[in-house]
Design a protein around this motif. Sequence first.
Motif, mmCIF file in Angstrom:
data_model
loop_
_atom_site.group_PDB
_atom_site.id
_atom_site.type_symbol
_atom_site.label_atom_id
_atom_site.label_comp_id
_atom_site.label_asym_id
_atom_site.label_seq_id
_atom_site.Cartn_x
_atom_site.Cartn_y
_atom_site.Cartn_z
ATOM 1 N N ASP A 11 0.817 -1.219 0.000
ATOM 2 C CA ASP A 11 0.000 0.000 0.000
ATOM 3 C C ASP A 11 0.849 1.268 0.000
ATOM 4 O OD1 ASP A 11 -2.471 -1.434 0.177
ATOM 5 O OD2 ASP A 11 -2.157 -1.651 2.350
ATOM 6 N N ALA A 12 2.160 1.120 0.024
ATOM 7 C CA ALA A 12 3.045 2.281 0.161
ATOM 8 C C ALA A 12 2.852 3.304 -0.954
ATOM 9 C CB ALA A 12 4.507 1.835 0.234
ATOM 10 N N LEU A 13 2.673 2.869 -2.171
ATOM 11 C CA LEU A 13 2.480 3.812 -3.277
ATOM 12 C C LEU A 13 1.227 4.647 -3.053
ATOM 13 C CD1 LEU A 13 3.106 5.059 -6.026
ATOM 14 C CD2 LEU A 13 1.902 3.115 -7.085
ATOM 15 N N ALA A 14 0.122 4.004 -2.742
ATOM 16 C CA ALA A 14 -1.131 4.732 -2.536
ATOM 17 C C ALA A 14 -1.040 5.677 -1.345
ATOM 18 C CB ALA A 14 -2.284 3.742 -2.347
ATOM 19 N N ILE A 15 -0.458 5.208 -0.253
ATOM 20 C CA ILE A 15 -0.316 6.055 0.934
ATOM 21 C C ILE A 15 0.570 7.260 0.618
ATOM 22 C CG2 ILE A 15 0.717 6.136 3.245
ATOM 23 C CD1 ILE A 15 -0.394 3.283 3.663
ATOM 24 N N THR A 16 1.621 7.048 -0.137
ATOM 25 C CA THR A 16 2.505 8.146 -0.532
ATOM 26 C C THR A 16 1.754 9.164 -1.381
ATOM 27 O OG1 THR A 16 4.410 6.656 -0.488
ATOM 28 C CG2 THR A 16 4.681 8.731 -1.688
ATOM 29 N N GLU A 17 0.994 8.693 -2.352
ATOM 30 C CA GLU A 17 0.217 9.599 -3.209
ATOM 31 C C GLU A 17 -0.755 10.432 -2.382
ATOM 32 O OE1 GLU A 17 0.065 6.760 -7.212
ATOM 33 O OE2 GLU A 17 -1.658 6.804 -5.852
ATOM 34 N N ILE A 18 -1.458 9.776 -1.472
ATOM 35 C CA ILE A 18 -2.467 10.464 -0.654
ATOM 36 C C ILE A 18 -1.802 11.479 0.281
ATOM 37 C CG2 ILE A 18 -4.214 10.143 1.149
ATOM 38 C CD1 ILE A 18 -4.730 7.338 -0.245
ATOM 39 N N TYR A 19 -0.740 11.069 0.946
ATOM 40 C CA TYR A 19 -0.071 11.986 1.864
ATOM 41 C C TYR A 19 0.540 13.168 1.107
ATOM 42 C CZ TYR A 19 2.494 13.871 5.771
ATOM 43 O OH TYR A 19 2.961 14.722 6.743
ATOM 44 N N ASN A 20 1.139 12.902 -0.033
ATOM 45 C CA ASN A 20 1.723 13.990 -0.809
ATOM 46 C C ASN A 20 0.664 14.977 -1.297
ATOM 47 O OD1 ASN A 20 4.325 13.137 -0.372
ATOM 48 N ND2 ASN A 20 4.537 12.111 -2.347
ATOM 49 N N VAL A 63 -8.145 4.568 -0.881
ATOM 50 C CA VAL A 63 -8.670 5.929 -0.998
ATOM 51 C C VAL A 63 -8.432 6.760 0.260
ATOM 52 C CG1 VAL A 63 -10.358 5.305 -2.760
ATOM 53 C CG2 VAL A 63 -10.996 5.193 -0.337
ATOM 54 N N GLY A 64 -7.844 6.154 1.269
ATOM 55 C CA GLY A 64 -7.544 6.898 2.480
ATOM 56 C C GLY A 64 -6.741 6.043 3.437
ATOM 57 N N PHE A 65 -6.138 6.716 4.418
ATOM 58 C CA PHE A 65 -5.435 5.992 5.468
ATOM 59 C C PHE A 65 -5.496 6.794 6.759
ATOM 60 C CE2 PHE A 65 -2.010 8.728 4.042
ATOM 61 C CZ PHE A 65 -1.238 8.962 5.176
ATOM 62 N N ILE A 87 -7.511 11.488 3.188
ATOM 63 C CA ILE A 87 -8.391 10.908 2.179
ATOM 64 C C ILE A 87 -7.935 11.400 0.805
ATOM 65 C CG2 ILE A 87 -10.791 10.679 1.374
ATOM 66 C CD1 ILE A 87 -10.259 9.460 4.170
ATOM 67 N N ARG A 88 -7.928 10.483 -0.145
ATOM 68 C CA ARG A 88 -7.508 10.799 -1.515
ATOM 69 C C ARG A 88 -8.434 11.870 -2.111
ATOM 70 N NH1 ARG A 88 -4.476 8.065 -5.320
ATOM 71 N NH2 ARG A 88 -4.316 6.182 -4.039
ATOM 72 N N ASP A 89 -7.826 12.824 -2.833
ATOM 73 C CA ASP A 89 -8.624 13.826 -3.548
ATOM 74 C C ASP A 89 -9.632 13.113 -4.443
ATOM 75 O OD1 ASP A 89 -7.149 15.804 -2.323
ATOM 76 O OD2 ASP A 89 -5.970 16.304 -4.113
ATOM 77 N N GLY A 90 -10.827 13.650 -4.511
ATOM 78 C CA GLY A 90 -11.886 13.048 -5.306
ATOM 79 C C GLY A 90 -12.748 12.074 -4.519
ATOM 80 N N TYR A 91 -12.338 11.721 -3.296
ATOM 81 C CA TYR A 91 -13.091 10.775 -2.475
ATOM 82 C C TYR A 91 -13.539 11.393 -1.153
ATOM 83 C CZ TYR A 91 -11.845 7.217 -5.817
ATOM 84 O OH TYR A 91 -11.727 6.488 -6.983
ATOM 85 N N LYS A 92 -13.260 12.661 -0.962
ATOM 86 C CA LYS A 92 -13.661 13.347 0.271
ATOM 87 C C LYS A 92 -15.159 13.623 0.234
ATOM 88 C CE LYS A 92 -9.082 15.264 0.651
ATOM 89 N NZ LYS A 92 -8.211 16.397 0.470
ATOM 90 N N GLY A 93 -15.770 13.673 1.423
ATOM 91 C CA GLY A 93 -17.191 13.971 1.513
ATOM 92 C C GLY A 93 -18.104 12.790 1.261
ATOM 93 N N ARG A 94 -17.554 11.582 1.226
ATOM 94 C CA ARG A 94 -18.352 10.375 0.973
ATOM 95 C C ARG A 94 -18.531 9.508 2.215
ATOM 96 N NH1 ARG A 94 -16.306 7.769 -4.710
ATOM 97 N NH2 ARG A 94 -16.138 9.694 -5.919
ATOM 98 N N GLY A 95 -18.072 9.990 3.367
ATOM 99 C CA GLY A 95 -18.184 9.208 4.592
ATOM 100 C C GLY A 95 -17.030 8.250 4.822
ATOM 101 N N ILE A 96 -16.052 8.244 3.942
ATOM 102 C CA ILE A 96 -14.907 7.344 4.072
ATOM 103 C C ILE A 96 -14.090 7.705 5.308
ATOM 104 C CG2 ILE A 96 -12.745 6.622 2.983
ATOM 105 C CD1 ILE A 96 -14.261 7.090 0.252
ATOM 106 N N GLY A 97 -13.880 8.994 5.525
ATOM 107 C CA GLY A 97 -13.120 9.433 6.693
ATOM 108 C C GLY A 97 -13.764 9.006 7.989
#
Length: 167
Positions: A11-20, A63-65, A87-97
């Motif tokens: 999951d490191a790639l996805a976590i890196t993308e989201i954090y960046n 989509v989030g961590f 939370i990944r851009d484009g996925y905020k506001g959907r209750g994922i957080g």
Amino acid sequence: MVIIRSALPSDALAITEIYNQGIQTRRATFETSLYTVENRRKWIVEQEEHYPILVAVLDELVVGFACVHPYRSRDCYRGIGEFSIYIRDGYKGRGIGKHLLHSLVEACAKRGYWKLVSRIFDFNHASRALCRACGFREVGIYEKHSKLDGEWLDCVIVEKLIIENLD
């Protein structure tokens, strides 16, 4: 449907993308240097079991961590964790957080934590609302906590007691 699970080295790639994304928007962290995939992979591998890292997966995409870090190094604070959630851009506001943060609280309760804390930029209304919705309370403000891009920023301090571990 969102699946919440423990982070894996893959999951490191996805976590890196989201954090960046959080670094680049200047809305969630004082960090200004982008992280690398190798840095995040090492972090996932070396993280102690006591400090959970959870990911939210939707349609096979992370989509989030959310994660917990030590609050302070002294043993008396071992039951307090400092958390972060992104939370990944484009996925905020959907209750994922909300789903992710509730799961993080549950994971910490199982590990014996009695309190979770965090600092949120005072202008980050979405994160503040998320924390309120998950039972966190705002307990104060760190004024001029640090500078970001040459501007002093205030941080709101939030906390949640994990009642079942307060015996």
